[in-house]
Design an enzyme around this catalytic site. Structure first.
Site, mmCIF file in Angstrom:
data_model
loop_
_atom_site.group_PDB
_atom_site.id
_atom_site.type_symbol
_atom_site.label_atom_id
_atom_site.label_comp_id
_atom_site.label_asym_id
_atom_site.label_seq_id
_atom_site.Cartn_x
_atom_site.Cartn_y
_atom_site.Cartn_z
ATOM 1 N N SER A 28 0.696 -1.372 0.591
ATOM 2 C CA SER A 28 0.243 0.154 0.114
ATOM 3 C C SER A 28 0.607 1.619 0.209
ATOM 4 O O SER A 28 1.734 1.247 0.871
ATOM 5 C CB SER A 28 -0.521 0.302 1.252
ATOM 6 N N HIS A 59 -3.777 0.308 -4.719
ATOM 7 C CA HIS A 59 -2.510 -0.621 -5.142
ATOM 8 C C HIS A 59 -2.441 -1.171 -6.678
ATOM 9 O O HIS A 59 -3.803 -1.209 -6.958
ATOM 10 C CB HIS A 59 -3.075 -2.496 -4.800
ATOM 11 N N HIS A 81 -4.494 -9.893 -1.699
ATOM 12 C CA HIS A 81 -5.142 -10.873 -0.757
ATOM 13 C C HIS A 81 -5.498 -11.378 -0.055
ATOM 14 O O HIS A 81 -6.539 -11.654 -1.551
ATOM 15 C CB HIS A 81 -5.037 -8.942 0.777
ATOM 16 N N TYR A 83 -7.945 -11.609 2.172
ATOM 17 C CA TYR A 83 -9.370 -11.026 2.267
ATOM 18 C C TYR A 83 -10.228 -11.085 1.080
ATOM 19 O O TYR A 83 -11.817 -10.394 0.999
ATOM 20 C CB TYR A 83 -9.245 -10.033 3.218
ATOM 21 N N GLU A 84 -9.323 -10.658 -0.265
ATOM 22 C CA GLU A 84 -10.177 -10.130 -1.424
ATOM 23 C C GLU A 84 -10.570 -11.708 -2.156
ATOM 24 O O GLU A 84 -11.762 -11.719 -2.807
ATOM 25 C CB GLU A 84 -9.000 -10.198 -2.463
ATOM 26 N N ALA A 111 2.645 -2.204 4.387
ATOM 27 C CA ALA A 111 1.807 -0.841 5.355
ATOM 28 C C ALA A 111 1.469 -2.263 6.350
ATOM 29 O O ALA A 111 0.737 -2.947 6.483
ATOM 30 C CB ALA A 111 0.687 -0.135 4.882
ATOM 31 N N MET A 206 -1.751 -6.772 7.186
ATOM 32 C CA MET A 206 -3.036 -8.297 6.347
ATOM 33 C C MET A 206 -2.580 -9.208 5.196
ATOM 34 O O MET A 206 -2.982 -9.209 4.431
ATOM 35 C CB MET A 206 -4.391 -7.359 5.744
ATOM 36 N N SER A 207 -1.409 -8.552 4.978
ATOM 37 C CA SER A 207 -0.528 -9.438 4.101
ATOM 38 C C SER A 207 0.721 -9.940 3.890
ATOM 39 O O SER A 207 1.181 -10.701 4.716
ATOM 40 C CB SER A 207 -0.547 -8.041 2.495
ATOM 41 N N ASN A 230 0.608 3.403 11.663
ATOM 42 C CA ASN A 230 -0.047 3.797 12.467
ATOM 43 C C ASN A 230 -0.361 2.763 13.505
ATOM 44 O O ASN A 230 0.931 2.203 13.449
ATOM 45 C CB ASN A 230 -1.721 3.485 11.794
ATOM 46 N N HIS A 242 -7.754 3.460 6.022
ATOM 47 C CA HIS A 242 -6.911 2.741 4.998
ATOM 48 C C HIS A 242 -6.253 4.300 4.338
ATOM 49 O O HIS A 242 -5.618 4.110 3.469
ATOM 50 C CB HIS A 242 -8.649 2.134 3.588
HETATM 51 N N1 HPA Z 1 -3.391 -3.086 10.841
HETATM 52 C C1 HPA Z 1 -3.931 -4.286 9.807
HETATM 53 N N2 HPA Z 1 -3.165 -4.028 8.594
HETATM 54 C C2 HPA Z 1 -2.577 -2.890 8.585
HETATM 55 C C3 HPA Z 1 -2.164 -1.649 9.379
HETATM 56 C C4 HPA Z 1 -3.338 -2.287 10.917
HETATM 57 O O1 HPA Z 1 -3.609 -1.529 12.193
HETATM 58 N N3 HPA Z 1 -1.711 -0.805 9.514
HETATM 59 C C5 HPA Z 1 -1.453 -1.230 8.038
HETATM 60 N N4 HPA Z 1 -2.026 -2.134 7.789
#
Ligand code: HPA
Length: 270
Positions: A28, A59, A81, A83-84, A111, A206-207, A230, A242
């Site tokens: 990301s 992406h 991912h 989740y897709e 990310a 998530m990846s 974050n 996001h």
């Molecule tokens: N959690 C999961 N995936 C992420 C996060 C998060 O806080 N930040 C960026 N991708």
């Protein structure tokens, strides 16, 4: 394991022959790294059988073959991912394609949310290990004994040492820690973040984890870097989004570009 890797590699090679050694996956907000590739051929994933087209904003969906710092590289600009909906092995063909193109090393980027006060948003974090608590694995269904894959040093110690040294030379503060994979697409709850911390994770995302398993299965050396975008849920005053992931990753991209350029040159001197 057999996806369409060899077939896709043939198509890419026909479009742009090269002695590729390094493959990269851009996470990301890091898509603009693909613009740095010179003498490049861009192949849309839609032209490559078995390549998943990502539905995630930020992406891309292109394979970019060319040179970076004079070194032949293959960049996957955008990933799919779990989740897709494509399954845990959704990145099988893309990873196979890197291997079939001759790459022996992959650099994965993503990310991630930080679980550590000292890894603030904007910090790059070298992944030294992961926790896969998901119950998912891209090798489920494989039949040979190769499926019992050793993950003791999945994140190559030599590559990590090089990245640490290069970051120091470039004066880029580089964290290092354990990445825990959550399926997403909802972000974690504060309770899940506390659990992840208690289990020994430093960042969540998530990846990447399925790609690491697939790459190691194929015998590729793996390095992986998260951009912390974050703090984990419950650790920051505002909620997660996001949009924040994308905008913070963008701010951090210049340092990462510098580091990756140095890394590529360093690998070429092997
Ligand atoms: N959690 C999961 N995936 C992420 C996060 C998060 O806080 N930040 C960026 N991708």
């Amino acid at each position: 394991m057999s996806g369409y890797g060899p077939e896709c590699a043939e198509l890419v090679r026909a479009a742009r022959p090269g002695n590729y050694r390094l493959g990269m996956v851009l996470g990301s907000g890091l898509g603009q790294l693909a613009d740095e590739i010179e003498d490049a051929v861009w192949v849309p994933y839609s032209k490559l059988s078995g390549f998943p087209v990502s539905s995630v904003s930020s992406h891309g969906s292109e394979l970019v073959a060319g040179t970076l710092a004079g070194v032949p590289v293959v960049v996957l600009s955008g990933r799919a991912h779990y989740y897709e909906g494509g399954g845990a092995d959704v990145m099988r063909t893309p990873v196979e394609t890197l291997k079939a193109l001759g790459c022996d090393t992959v650099l994965l980027t993503n990310a991630a949310g930080s679980l550590r006060e000292d890894f603030a948003p904007g910090t790059p974090m070298l992944i030294c290990d992961h926790i896969n608590w998901s119950g998912l694995n891209p090798l489920i269904g494989e039949e040979s004994d190769k499926r019992f894959l050793d993950m003791s040093a999945a994140y190559d110690p030599d590559l990590r040492a090089r990245l640490r040294a290069l970051a120091e030379e470039e004066k880029i503060p580089l964290g290092e820690g354990v990445y825990m994979w959550f399926s997403g697409p909802s972000f974690e709850t504060p309770a899940e973040i506390r659990m992840a911390k208690a289990l020994g994770a430093d960042a969540v995302g998530m990846s990447t984890v399925p790609e690491v398993i697939l790459a190691r299965y194929l015998g590729l050396r793996v390095a992986a870097i998260s951009t912390i975008t974050n703090y984990g849920a419950g650790m920051q005053a505002h909620g997660l989004s996001h949009d924040e992931t994308k905008s913070t990753a963008l701010k951090a991209v210049d340092a990462l570009k510098r580091l990756i350029r140095r890394f590529v040159k360093d690998l070429a001197n092997d």
